[in-house]
Design a protein around this motif. Structure first.
Motif, PDB file in Angstrom:
ATOM      1  N   ALA A  96      10.222   1.935  10.453  1.00  0.00           N
ATOM      2  CA  ALA A  96       9.428   1.307  11.276  1.00  0.00           C
ATOM      3  C   ALA A  96       8.191   1.360  11.450  1.00  0.00           C
ATOM      4  O   ALA A  96       7.233   0.867  11.735  1.00  0.00           O
ATOM      5  CB  ALA A  96      10.217   0.982  12.800  1.00  0.00           C
ATOM      6  N   ILE A  97       8.074   2.900  11.388  1.00  0.00           N
ATOM      7  CA  ILE A  97       6.683   3.598  11.432  1.00  0.00           C
ATOM      8  C   ILE A  97       6.390   4.151  10.024  1.00  0.00           C
ATOM      9  O   ILE A  97       7.123   4.927   9.452  1.00  0.00           O
ATOM     10  CB  ILE A  97       6.476   4.599  12.343  1.00  0.00           C
ATOM     11  N   ILE A  98       5.302   3.632   9.180  1.00  0.00           N
ATOM     12  CA  ILE A  98       4.935   4.236   8.242  1.00  0.00           C
ATOM     13  C   ILE A  98       3.424   4.919   8.213  1.00  0.00           C
ATOM     14  O   ILE A  98       2.601   4.655   9.247  1.00  0.00           O
ATOM     15  CB  ILE A  98       4.684   3.018   7.039  1.00  0.00           C
ATOM     16  N   GLY A  99       3.363   6.178   7.604  1.00  0.00           N
ATOM     17  CA  GLY A  99       1.966   6.758   7.711  1.00  0.00           C
ATOM     18  C   GLY A  99       1.942   7.979   6.659  1.00  0.00           C
ATOM     19  O   GLY A  99       2.979   8.306   5.872  1.00  0.00           O
ATOM     20  N   GLY A 100       0.597   8.224   6.486  1.00  0.00           N
ATOM     21  CA  GLY A 100       0.142   9.196   5.523  1.00  0.00           C
ATOM     22  C   GLY A 100      -1.171   9.199   5.299  1.00  0.00           C
ATOM     23  O   GLY A 100      -1.963   8.415   5.842  1.00  0.00           O
ATOM     24  N   PRO A 101      -1.613  10.210   4.476  1.00  0.00           N
ATOM     25  CA  PRO A 101      -2.903  10.371   4.165  1.00  0.00           C
ATOM     26  C   PRO A 101      -3.542   9.375   3.393  1.00  0.00           C
ATOM     27  O   PRO A 101      -2.672   8.615   2.513  1.00  0.00           O
ATOM     28  CB  PRO A 101      -3.391  11.675   3.488  1.00  0.00           C
ATOM     29  N   ALA A 102      -4.718   8.928   3.617  1.00  0.00           N
ATOM     30  CA  ALA A 102      -5.356   7.692   2.665  1.00  0.00           C
ATOM     31  C   ALA A 102      -6.906   7.795   2.427  1.00  0.00           C
ATOM     32  O   ALA A 102      -7.371   8.550   3.412  1.00  0.00           O
ATOM     33  CB  ALA A 102      -5.007   6.685   3.146  1.00  0.00           C
ATOM     34  N   SER A 103      -7.488   7.236   1.736  1.00  0.00           N
ATOM     35  CA  SER A 103      -9.060   7.141   1.575  1.00  0.00           C
ATOM     36  C   SER A 103      -9.618   5.758   2.277  1.00  0.00           C
ATOM     37  O   SER A 103      -9.145   4.806   1.690  1.00  0.00           O
ATOM     38  CB  SER A 103      -9.488   7.204   0.236  1.00  0.00           C
ATOM     39  N   PHE A 104     -10.165   5.844   3.313  1.00  0.00           N
ATOM     40  CA  PHE A 104     -10.900   4.594   3.985  1.00  0.00           C
ATOM     41  C   PHE A 104     -12.261   4.645   3.763  1.00  0.00           C
ATOM     42  O   PHE A 104     -13.213   5.543   4.533  1.00  0.00           O
ATOM     43  CB  PHE A 104     -10.404   4.688   5.245  1.00  0.00           C
ATOM     44  N   ARG A 105     -12.921   3.655   2.887  1.00  0.00           N
ATOM     45  CA  ARG A 105     -14.338   3.465   2.763  1.00  0.00           C
ATOM     46  C   ARG A 105     -14.867   4.742   2.531  1.00  0.00           C
ATOM     47  O   ARG A 105     -16.077   5.180   3.087  1.00  0.00           O
ATOM     48  CB  ARG A 105     -14.998   2.774   3.992  1.00  0.00           C
ATOM     49  N   GLY A 106     -14.424   5.802   1.650  1.00  0.00           N
ATOM     50  CA  GLY A 106     -15.213   7.087   1.372  1.00  0.00           C
ATOM     51  C   GLY A 106     -14.888   8.190   1.864  1.00  0.00           C
ATOM     52  O   GLY A 106     -15.305   9.103   1.670  1.00  0.00           O
ATOM     53  N   ARG A 107     -13.789   7.894   3.060  1.00  0.00           N
ATOM     54  CA  ARG A 107     -13.634   9.264   4.031  1.00  0.00           C
ATOM     55  C   ARG A 107     -12.053   9.459   3.776  1.00  0.00           C
ATOM     56  O   ARG A 107     -11.116   8.292   3.834  1.00  0.00           O
ATOM     57  CB  ARG A 107     -14.268   9.096   5.477  1.00  0.00           C
ATOM     58  N   SER A 108     -11.655  10.605   3.850  1.00  0.00           N
ATOM     59  CA  SER A 108     -10.327  10.741   3.959  1.00  0.00           C
ATOM     60  C   SER A 108      -9.719  10.542   5.430  1.00  0.00           C
ATOM     61  O   SER A 108     -10.443  11.012   6.409  1.00  0.00           O
ATOM     62  CB  SER A 108      -9.696  12.115   3.612  1.00  0.00           C
ATOM     63  N   VAL A 109      -8.400   9.952   5.495  1.00  0.00           N
ATOM     64  CA  VAL A 109      -8.000   9.627   7.157  1.00  0.00           C
ATOM     65  C   VAL A 109      -6.527   9.724   6.981  1.00  0.00           C
ATOM     66  O   VAL A 109      -6.090   9.722   5.974  1.00  0.00           O
ATOM     67  CB  VAL A 109      -8.401   8.267   7.365  1.00  0.00           C
ATOM     68  N   MET A 110      -5.983   9.814   8.161  1.00  0.00           N
ATOM     69  CA  MET A 110      -4.458   9.857   8.266  1.00  0.00           C
ATOM     70  C   MET A 110      -4.279   8.464   8.909  1.00  0.00           C
ATOM     71  O   MET A 110      -4.728   8.181  10.165  1.00  0.00           O
ATOM     72  CB  MET A 110      -3.816  10.672   9.150  1.00  0.00           C
ATOM     73  N   VAL A 111      -3.411   7.595   8.334  1.00  0.00           N
ATOM     74  CA  VAL A 111      -3.219   6.360   8.795  1.00  0.00           C
ATOM     75  C   VAL A 111      -1.717   6.033   9.026  1.00  0.00           C
ATOM     76  O   VAL A 111      -1.030   6.587   8.235  1.00  0.00           O
ATOM     77  CB  VAL A 111      -3.665   5.260   7.825  1.00  0.00           C
ATOM     78  N   MET A 112      -1.271   5.392  10.198  1.00  0.00           N
ATOM     79  CA  MET A 112      -0.070   5.146  10.426  1.00  0.00           C
ATOM     80  C   MET A 112       0.096   3.988  11.280  1.00  0.00           C
ATOM     81  O   MET A 112      -0.940   3.591  11.890  1.00  0.00           O
ATOM     82  CB  MET A 112       0.724   6.416  11.013  1.00  0.00           C
ATOM     83  N   GLY A 113       1.359   3.511  11.297  1.00  0.00           N
ATOM     84  CA  GLY A 113       1.542   2.193  11.968  1.00  0.00           C
ATOM     85  C   GLY A 113       2.815   1.428  11.848  1.00  0.00           C
ATOM     86  O   GLY A 113       3.668   2.066  11.011  1.00  0.00           O
ATOM     87  N   HIS A 114       3.156   0.494  12.769  1.00  0.00           N
ATOM     88  CA  HIS A 114       4.202  -0.257  12.661  1.00  0.00           C
ATOM     89  C   HIS A 114       4.304  -1.221  11.608  1.00  0.00           C
ATOM     90  O   HIS A 114       3.431  -1.941  11.468  1.00  0.00           O
ATOM     91  CB  HIS A 114       4.611  -0.824  14.073  1.00  0.00           C
ATOM     92  N   GLU A 115       5.473  -1.181  10.726  1.00  0.00           N
ATOM     93  CA  GLU A 115       5.597  -2.501   9.696  1.00  0.00           C
ATOM     94  C   GLU A 115       6.855  -3.119  10.471  1.00  0.00           C
ATOM     95  O   GLU A 115       7.998  -2.892  10.469  1.00  0.00           O
ATOM     96  CB  GLU A 115       5.971  -1.842   8.512  1.00  0.00           C
ATOM     97  N   LYS A 116       6.557  -4.474  10.263  1.00  0.00           N
ATOM     98  CA  LYS A 116       7.596  -5.604  10.942  1.00  0.00           C
ATOM     99  C   LYS A 116       8.179  -6.052   9.761  1.00  0.00           C
ATOM    100  O   LYS A 116       9.304  -6.650   9.781  1.00  0.00           O
ATOM    101  CB  LYS A 116       6.802  -6.663  11.626  1.00  0.00           C
ATOM    102  N   GLY A 117       7.561  -6.038   8.660  1.00  0.00           N
ATOM    103  CA  GLY A 117       8.488  -6.867   7.450  1.00  0.00           C
ATOM    104  C   GLY A 117       7.517  -8.194   7.388  1.00  0.00           C
ATOM    105  O   GLY A 117       7.422  -9.074   8.486  1.00  0.00           O
TER     106      GLY A 117
END
Length: 320
Positions: A96-117
């Motif tokens: 239900a919660i997905i997350g991990g490191p990613a690149s967002f507009r040229g900067r590294s971030v940690m993104v996470m959130g709820h996935e309903k499907g």
């Protein structure tokens, strides 16, 4: 095929007529251009008027729309090199919660959130976005990792609430939510949360204790669902129509919450809601997130932490 909400029936009828006329436009003997333009203009006006005057209950229905952008849609458009990380290192994985490191507009971030499907199979797989304790403990792990590597945190909140099942309670649901909230409050890196659909109860707050809380124009954020409130206050368990009354009393819209100081920024949606033009809505959200991260980057870790804690202590004190 487009799905319409109950209050959108007049719009659905007009768009149905437009589709019929477009089908006839291939016949050279029938000139439908003028009528088509008239109906399209009328539809655009009706759509704008309808969405400019939504009740809080109607906003709740829009926030729950099946075609509204979900976590995976948002990440696919806004992020690159997203690497989902699994497990809480204690019990197991929660989808239900997905997350991990990613690149967002040229900067590294940690993104996470709820996935309903997005369909029946994926909704079941993600438990309709209702996280169990291991989901919140995974979030804690990701916050600690982001803090260690200096990654700004972006959370995308969309849940009816934490999963209320017996197993979740046995594994410490309340403690997991409280600990997740505390971990966000204690993070030294910038934290930006966005309410993109439903922000339900502690299940939402556990990922939204942020420096900046953004909210889509037609999202909702509340301590309990309107139906749950109606059930408690009026014993309205059989759908007697009290949910709409509860929604009005609870003041759950983005506009209400901005006025009350619960959120910081309202992100405007395309006319007709994010589900009608998801790419434009997601891009607008990305701009708001980017601006918030840049603003927070000017503060040091201690300043951010103190300001974040004070922000939440001040909620409810407006006017006192």
């Amino acid at each position: 095929m487009r799905s319409y909400l109950e209050f959108e029936k007049p719009i659905a009828e007009l768009e149905g007529k437009i589709d019929d006329l477009r089908a006839l436009s291939g016949d050279e003997q029938i000139n439908v251009g003028e009528e088509l333009n008239r109906l399209e203009s009328k539809t655009e006006k009706l759509l704008a008027e309808t969405y400019a005057n939504l009740s809080r209950w109607q906003k709740t229905l829009v926030a729950r729309h099946a075609a509204r952008p979900h976590f995976s849609d948002l990440v696919d458009q806004l992020m690159t090199d997203f690497t989902p990380l699994a497990g809480d290192r204690s019990f197991g994985e929660d989808s239900a919660i997905i997350g991990g490191p990613a690149s967002f507009r040229g900067r590294s971030v940690m993104v996470m959130g709820h996935e309903k499907g997005s369909d029946t199979q994926s909704r079941v797989a993600h438990n309709f976005g209702m996280a169990r304790p291991e989901g919140y403990r995974k979030a804690i792990r990701l916050v600690e990792m982001a803090d260690k590597f200096g990654l700004p945190i972006v959370t995308l909140v969309d849940t009816a609430g934490a999963y209320p099942g017996l197993g979740a309670e046995e594994r410490g649901q309340a403690e997991a939510i409280a600990s997740s909230t505390a971990s966000f409050l204690d993070a030294g890196v910038p934290v930006v949360a966005a309410i993109v659909g439903e922000g339900g109860s502690g299940g939402a707050v556990a990922l939204a204790a942020a420096d900046r809380v953004l909210m889509f124009e037609h999202s909702v954020y509340s301590v309990i669902s309107p139906e749950g409130c109606a059930s408690i206050l009026w014993k309205d368990d059989a759908g007697g129509g009290k949910a709409a009354e509860a929604a009005e009393a609870m003041k759950i819209s983005a506009q209400d919450l901005k006025e009350l100081g619960v959120i910081d920024t309202i992100v405007e949606e395309p006319v007709g809601g994010a589900h009608r033009a998801p790419r434009a809505a997601i891009e607008a959200l990305g701009d708001a997130i980017e601006g918030a991260i840049e603003e927070l980057g000017e503060m040091d870790a201690h300043e951010r932490r103190m300001a974040r804690r004070q922000k939440f202590l001040d909620i409810g004190r407006k006017g006192l």
